[in-house]
Enzyme design. Structure first.
Site, PDB file in Angstrom:
ATOM      1  N   ARG A 139      39.455  47.199  35.864  1.00  0.00           N
ATOM      2  CA  ARG A 139      39.588  45.816  35.360  1.00  0.00           C
ATOM      3  C   ARG A 139      40.562  45.736  34.172  1.00  0.00           C
ATOM      4  O   ARG A 139      40.358  44.949  33.242  1.00  0.00           O
ATOM      5  CB  ARG A 139      38.218  45.250  34.932  1.00  0.00           C
ATOM      6  CG  ARG A 139      37.225  45.108  36.073  1.00  0.00           C
ATOM      7  CD  ARG A 139      37.674  44.094  37.109  1.00  0.00           C
ATOM      8  NE  ARG A 139      36.618  43.775  38.058  1.00  0.00           N
ATOM      9  CZ  ARG A 139      36.403  44.425  39.191  1.00  0.00           C
ATOM     10  NH1 ARG A 139      37.189  45.436  39.525  1.00  0.00           N
ATOM     11  NH2 ARG A 139      35.443  44.045  40.007  1.00  0.00           N
ATOM     12  N   SER A 175      31.700  38.278  38.337  1.00  0.00           N
ATOM     13  CA  SER A 175      31.039  39.098  37.302  1.00  0.00           C
ATOM     14  C   SER A 175      31.503  38.637  35.938  1.00  0.00           C
ATOM     15  O   SER A 175      32.704  38.574  35.677  1.00  0.00           O
ATOM     16  CB  SER A 175      31.410  40.573  37.447  1.00  0.00           C
ATOM     17  OG  SER A 175      31.087  41.057  38.717  1.00  0.00           O
ATOM     18  N   GLU A 219      34.205  40.390  31.045  1.00  0.00           N
ATOM     19  CA  GLU A 219      35.333  40.568  31.973  1.00  0.00           C
ATOM     20  C   GLU A 219      36.147  39.284  32.073  1.00  0.00           C
ATOM     21  O   GLU A 219      37.372  39.298  32.210  1.00  0.00           O
ATOM     22  CB  GLU A 219      34.795  40.965  33.364  1.00  0.00           C
ATOM     23  CG  GLU A 219      35.877  41.369  34.343  1.00  0.00           C
ATOM     24  CD  GLU A 219      35.641  40.856  35.733  1.00  0.00           C
ATOM     25  OE1 GLU A 219      35.882  39.651  35.969  1.00  0.00           O
ATOM     26  OE2 GLU A 219      35.224  41.648  36.597  1.00  0.00           O
TER      27      GLU A 219
HETATM   28  P1  FAD Z   1      43.044  32.842  36.589  1.00  0.00           P
HETATM   29  O1  FAD Z   1      41.596  32.705  36.357  1.00  0.00           O
HETATM   30  O2  FAD Z   1      43.847  31.603  36.759  1.00  0.00           O
HETATM   31  O3  FAD Z   1      43.692  33.692  35.418  1.00  0.00           O
HETATM   32  C1  FAD Z   1      43.092  34.917  35.041  1.00  0.00           C
HETATM   33  C2  FAD Z   1      43.998  35.584  33.978  1.00  0.00           C
HETATM   34  O4  FAD Z   1      45.255  35.958  34.574  1.00  0.00           O
HETATM   35  C3  FAD Z   1      44.356  34.656  32.830  1.00  0.00           C
HETATM   36  O5  FAD Z   1      44.455  35.449  31.665  1.00  0.00           O
HETATM   37  C4  FAD Z   1      45.709  34.088  33.210  1.00  0.00           C
HETATM   38  O6  FAD Z   1      46.495  33.707  32.096  1.00  0.00           O
HETATM   39  C5  FAD Z   1      46.347  35.282  33.929  1.00  0.00           C
HETATM   40  N1  FAD Z   1      47.283  34.904  34.992  1.00  0.00           N
HETATM   41  C6  FAD Z   1      46.989  34.186  36.111  1.00  0.00           C
HETATM   42  N2  FAD Z   1      48.094  34.085  36.887  1.00  0.00           N
HETATM   43  C7  FAD Z   1      49.093  34.738  36.248  1.00  0.00           C
HETATM   44  C8  FAD Z   1      50.468  34.991  36.534  1.00  0.00           C
HETATM   45  N3  FAD Z   1      51.049  34.531  37.657  1.00  0.00           N
HETATM   46  N4  FAD Z   1      51.193  35.693  35.638  1.00  0.00           N
HETATM   47  C9  FAD Z   1      50.633  36.150  34.491  1.00  0.00           C
HETATM   48  N5  FAD Z   1      49.348  35.951  34.168  1.00  0.00           N
HETATM   49  C10 FAD Z   1      48.577  35.261  35.034  1.00  0.00           C
HETATM   50  N6  FAD Z   1      37.420  39.865  40.612  1.00  0.00           N
HETATM   51  C11 FAD Z   1      37.465  41.138  41.066  1.00  0.00           C
HETATM   52  O7  FAD Z   1      38.233  41.965  40.552  1.00  0.00           O
HETATM   53  N7  FAD Z   1      36.645  41.548  42.082  1.00  0.00           N
HETATM   54  C12 FAD Z   1      35.787  40.723  42.694  1.00  0.00           C
HETATM   55  O8  FAD Z   1      35.079  41.130  43.613  1.00  0.00           O
HETATM   56  C13 FAD Z   1      35.716  39.373  42.239  1.00  0.00           C
HETATM   57  N8  FAD Z   1      34.840  38.498  42.796  1.00  0.00           N
HETATM   58  C14 FAD Z   1      34.775  37.213  42.349  1.00  0.00           C
HETATM   59  C15 FAD Z   1      33.865  36.343  42.950  1.00  0.00           C
HETATM   60  C16 FAD Z   1      33.779  35.029  42.529  1.00  0.00           C
HETATM   61  C17 FAD Z   1      32.801  34.096  43.199  1.00  0.00           C
HETATM   62  C18 FAD Z   1      34.633  34.563  41.496  1.00  0.00           C
HETATM   63  C19 FAD Z   1      34.577  33.112  41.074  1.00  0.00           C
HETATM   64  C20 FAD Z   1      35.535  35.420  40.878  1.00  0.00           C
HETATM   65  C21 FAD Z   1      35.604  36.767  41.303  1.00  0.00           C
HETATM   66  N9  FAD Z   1      36.498  37.685  40.707  1.00  0.00           N
HETATM   67  C22 FAD Z   1      36.575  38.977  41.178  1.00  0.00           C
HETATM   68  C23 FAD Z   1      37.353  37.278  39.572  1.00  0.00           C
HETATM   69  C24 FAD Z   1      38.669  36.581  39.997  1.00  0.00           C
HETATM   70  O9  FAD Z   1      38.612  36.131  41.308  1.00  0.00           O
HETATM   71  C25 FAD Z   1      39.874  37.497  39.839  1.00  0.00           C
HETATM   72  O10 FAD Z   1      39.995  37.947  38.508  1.00  0.00           O
HETATM   73  C26 FAD Z   1      41.186  36.812  40.220  1.00  0.00           C
HETATM   74  O11 FAD Z   1      42.244  37.747  40.255  1.00  0.00           O
HETATM   75  C27 FAD Z   1      41.564  35.670  39.273  1.00  0.00           C
HETATM   76  O12 FAD Z   1      42.650  34.971  39.856  1.00  0.00           O
HETATM   77  P2  FAD Z   1      43.068  33.536  39.365  1.00  0.00           P
HETATM   78  O13 FAD Z   1      44.345  33.185  40.020  1.00  0.00           O
HETATM   79  O14 FAD Z   1      41.946  32.595  39.568  1.00  0.00           O
HETATM   80  O15 FAD Z   1      43.309  33.824  37.821  1.00  0.00           O
HETATM   81  N1  EPU Z   2      22.053  45.273  40.528  1.00  0.00           N
HETATM   82  C1  EPU Z   2      20.771  44.934  40.113  1.00  0.00           C
HETATM   83  N2  EPU Z   2      20.503  43.625  39.827  1.00  0.00           N
HETATM   84  C2  EPU Z   2      21.446  42.663  39.945  1.00  0.00           C
HETATM   85  C3  EPU Z   2      22.759  43.001  40.366  1.00  0.00           C
HETATM   86  C4  EPU Z   2      23.029  44.324  40.656  1.00  0.00           C
HETATM   87  O1  EPU Z   2      19.909  45.783  40.007  1.00  0.00           O
HETATM   88  O2  EPU Z   2      21.111  41.512  39.669  1.00  0.00           O
HETATM   89  C5  EPU Z   2      22.328  46.686  40.850  1.00  0.00           C
HETATM   90  C6  EPU Z   2      21.924  47.043  42.283  1.00  0.00           C
HETATM   91  O3  EPU Z   2      21.411  48.340  42.266  1.00  0.00           O
HETATM   92  C7  EPU Z   2      23.249  47.029  43.024  1.00  0.00           C
HETATM   93  C8  EPU Z   2      24.223  47.500  41.949  1.00  0.00           C
HETATM   94  O4  EPU Z   2      23.714  46.932  40.731  1.00  0.00           O
HETATM   95  O5  EPU Z   2      23.247  47.905  44.117  1.00  0.00           O
HETATM   96  C9  EPU Z   2      25.656  47.069  42.158  1.00  0.00           C
HETATM   97  O6  EPU Z   2      25.692  45.679  42.430  1.00  0.00           O
HETATM   98  P1  EPU Z   2      26.885  45.050  43.313  1.00  0.00           P
HETATM   99  O7  EPU Z   2      27.103  45.872  44.529  1.00  0.00           O
HETATM  100  O8  EPU Z   2      26.611  43.613  43.479  1.00  0.00           O
HETATM  101  O9  EPU Z   2      28.180  45.291  42.437  1.00  0.00           O
HETATM  102  P2  EPU Z   2      28.449  45.080  40.897  1.00  0.00           P
HETATM  103  O10 EPU Z   2      28.651  46.432  40.286  1.00  0.00           O
HETATM  104  O11 EPU Z   2      27.452  44.195  40.270  1.00  0.00           O
HETATM  105  C10 EPU Z   2      31.043  45.080  41.161  1.00  0.00           C
HETATM  106  C11 EPU Z   2      32.185  44.225  40.723  1.00  0.00           C
HETATM  107  C12 EPU Z   2      32.322  43.024  41.632  1.00  0.00           C
HETATM  108  C13 EPU Z   2      32.587  43.524  43.045  1.00  0.00           C
HETATM  109  C14 EPU Z   2      31.402  44.392  43.476  1.00  0.00           C
HETATM  110  C15 EPU Z   2      31.617  45.019  44.843  1.00  0.00           C
HETATM  111  C16 EPU Z   2      32.439  44.546  38.344  1.00  0.00           C
HETATM  112  C17 EPU Z   2      32.273  43.969  36.989  1.00  0.00           C
HETATM  113  N3  EPU Z   2      31.996  43.796  39.347  1.00  0.00           N
HETATM  114  O12 EPU Z   2      29.865  44.320  40.957  1.00  0.00           O
HETATM  115  O13 EPU Z   2      33.446  42.261  41.190  1.00  0.00           O
HETATM  116  O14 EPU Z   2      32.746  42.449  43.947  1.00  0.00           O
HETATM  117  O15 EPU Z   2      31.220  45.472  42.526  1.00  0.00           O
HETATM  118  O16 EPU Z   2      32.525  46.054  44.762  1.00  0.00           O
HETATM  119  O17 EPU Z   2      32.979  45.644  38.485  1.00  0.00           O
HETATM  120  C18 EPU Z   2      34.106  40.491  39.741  1.00  0.00           C
HETATM  121  O18 EPU Z   2      34.798  41.315  39.141  1.00  0.00           O
HETATM  122  O19 EPU Z   2      34.092  39.270  39.427  1.00  0.00           O
HETATM  123  C19 EPU Z   2      33.270  40.928  40.857  1.00  0.00           C
HETATM  124  C20 EPU Z   2      32.455  40.108  41.533  1.00  0.00           C
END
Ligand code: FAD
Ligand code: EPU
Length: 339
Positions: free
Chosen positions: A164, A238, A334
């Site tokens: 991240r 997250s 994050e």
């Molecule tokens: P924004 O929210 O618009 O911006 C995020 C940051 O990037 C800001 O600092 C912004 O200034 C900068 N930025 C955006 N675009 C540019 C650009 N073109 N050039 C320079 N800077 C820029 N993230 C994960 O890593 N893994 C996941 O599994 C994951 N799951 C998610 C699930 C949900 C339901 C949600 C709501 C979010 C999740 N995220 C996850 C977080 C998010 O989707 C990612 O961080 C994504 O890359 C953000 O993209 P955005 O375009 O919405 O960025």
């Molecule tokens: N867990 C709990 N309670 C909860 C949630 C999780 O006990 O309420 C424990 C469980 O044991 C579970 C483990 O945590 O198995 C891991 O949970 P999960 O698989 O949901 O993944 P995570 O570590 O919580 C990370 C990323 C996610 C990404 C998933 C899948 C980060 C901060 N988050 O979540 O990214 O989608 O793994 O790879 O690394 C995001 O960055 O926004 C995001 C959603």
């Protein structure tokens, strides 16, 4: 001719659904429009925020500057034997881009299905899920330097990707706008199935020889079951990173909390599941005013409707304090906090 709008509501431009206002707002559709925007030196001095899909930001106040919404589109590819270099405009929706790759048989990106946001933001925090991070498939990106107006190419090594993390969140924070990204994918069917939940779900569906589309679908379905849909309940995924601690501290914690959820993370380091830590502090599914944590995933903070950014931020501070008091572990946010 670029149009700069005044006093624009950003409620529909952030997935938390926080109602705040941008003093100035511009939508950028091409590289040339960036050059055009900054030809007016007034915008160079102005406080700026680059916005993609707004899925990783929490707004605390009205934004008293210029919001630059990146909407640069376009996908092209070149194929060299089994390797495909796919270039996408920063404003392409990430999941549309993943679907494009999956539909065309380009492998390597499928585990990142259904992540919200834009292509341009994907390198900023090195998005990751289900055993893959974009550093594994990132070839290069083109970015506009705000200070000089020059376009610069960043290689994978230049980006200093980590969990991240990237150079764009650290030493080059707010210095570049990413306009396009090139990914290095493969025509060979080499899948990354090491993440337990994917294997388990394929087995539940009795799929023994998964296709690219099967994997993308399974990942999407796992995500839908765990994470709230921002279209119906505001969130930014997250809220905190999974904390990484040293092995000695982990051994002590493990004695006191034998069920603690952890993963190896490099030499003498262990990554803890922040969701587990938060759940153990009784936060899971808790409603706290207009905010709370998600019932299926305690790591996700939600807006139940009408929450301010400050309310969400205050909740996150309370969670940090209780996790620190119980486990001696410090959670880092994050989500990007925009003040
Ligand atoms: P924004 O929210 O618009 O911006 C995020 C940051 O990037 C800001 O600092 C912004 O200034 C900068 N930025 C955006 N675009 C540019 C650009 N073109 N050039 C320079 N800077 C820029 N993230 C994960 O890593 N893994 C996941 O599994 C994951 N799951 C998610 C699930 C949900 C339901 C949600 C709501 C979010 C999740 N995220 C996850 C977080 C998010 O989707 C990612 O961080 C994504 O890359 C953000 O993209 P955005 O375009 O919405 O960025
Ligand atoms: N867990 C709990 N309670 C909860 C949630 C999780 O006990 O309420 C424990 C469980 O044991 C579970 C483990 O945590 O198995 C891991 O949970 P999960 O698989 O949901 O993944 P995570 O570590 O919580 C990370 C990323 C996610 C990404 C998933 C899948 C980060 C901060 N988050 O979540 O990214 O989608 O793994 O790879 O690394 C995001 O960055 O926004 C995001 C959603």
């Amino acid at each position: 001719m670029l149009h700069i709008h005044q006093n624009v509501s950003l409620k529909n431009y952030n997935t938390f659904g926080i109602e705040i206002c941008a003093k100035n707002f511009v939508e950028i559709n091409s590289k040339d429009e960036l050059t055009e925007l900054f030809a007016d030196t007034k915008w160079k001095q102005e406080k700026k925020l680059v916005l993609g899909g707004g899925s990783n930001v929490l707004f605390i106040n009205n934004f008293e500057g210029l919001v630059i919404r990146i909407n640069i589109k376009g996908i092209t590819q070149t194929i060299n034997n089994d390797t495909v270099f796919v270039e996408a405009g920063a404003g392409e929706a990430w999941n549309d881009f993943v679907n494009y790759c999956v539909d065309n048989g380009f492998c390597g990106i499928e585990n990142l299905s259904l992540i919200p946001g834009s292509v341009g933001a994907s390198p900023i925090q090195n998005i990751g899920a289900y055993g893959v991070e974009i550093k594994d498939i990132f070839h290069s990106c083109l970015a506009y330097e705000l200070e000089t107006g020059a376009f610069k190419t960043f290689t994978n090594a230049d980006c200093k990707f980590g969990y991240r993390e990237s150079v764009f969140k650290n030493e080059l924070k707010d210095k570049y706008i990413i306009v396009s990204v090139v990914f290095k994918l493969s025509l060979k069917k080499q899948f990354n199935l090491k993440y337990g939940a994917i294997e388990q779900e394929l087995s539940n569906r009795r799929i023994t020889k998964p296709t690219l589309k099967d994997i993308s679908q399974v990942v999407a379905d796992i995500r839908v079951a765990k994470l709230p849909d921002p279209m119906t309940i505001g969130n930014a995924g997250s809220f905190f990173k999974n904390p990484i601690i040293d092995s000695k501290q982990f051994e002590k914690l493990k004695l006191e909390f034998p069920d603690i959820v952890s993963y190896p993370s490099g030499l003498n380091q262990v990554k803890l599941a922040a969701g587990w830590l938060i759940e153990q502090c009784d936060w899971k599914g808790k409603v706290h005013g207009n905010t709370g944590t998600w019932k299926n995933q305690a790591l996700v903070l939600v807006n139940h409707g009408g929450a301010t950014g400050l309310e969400v931020f205050d909740l996150s501070s309370q969670i940090i304090d209780t996790v620190s008091a119980k486990f001696g572990v410090s959670l880092q946010r994050e989500v990007n906090i925009i003040v």
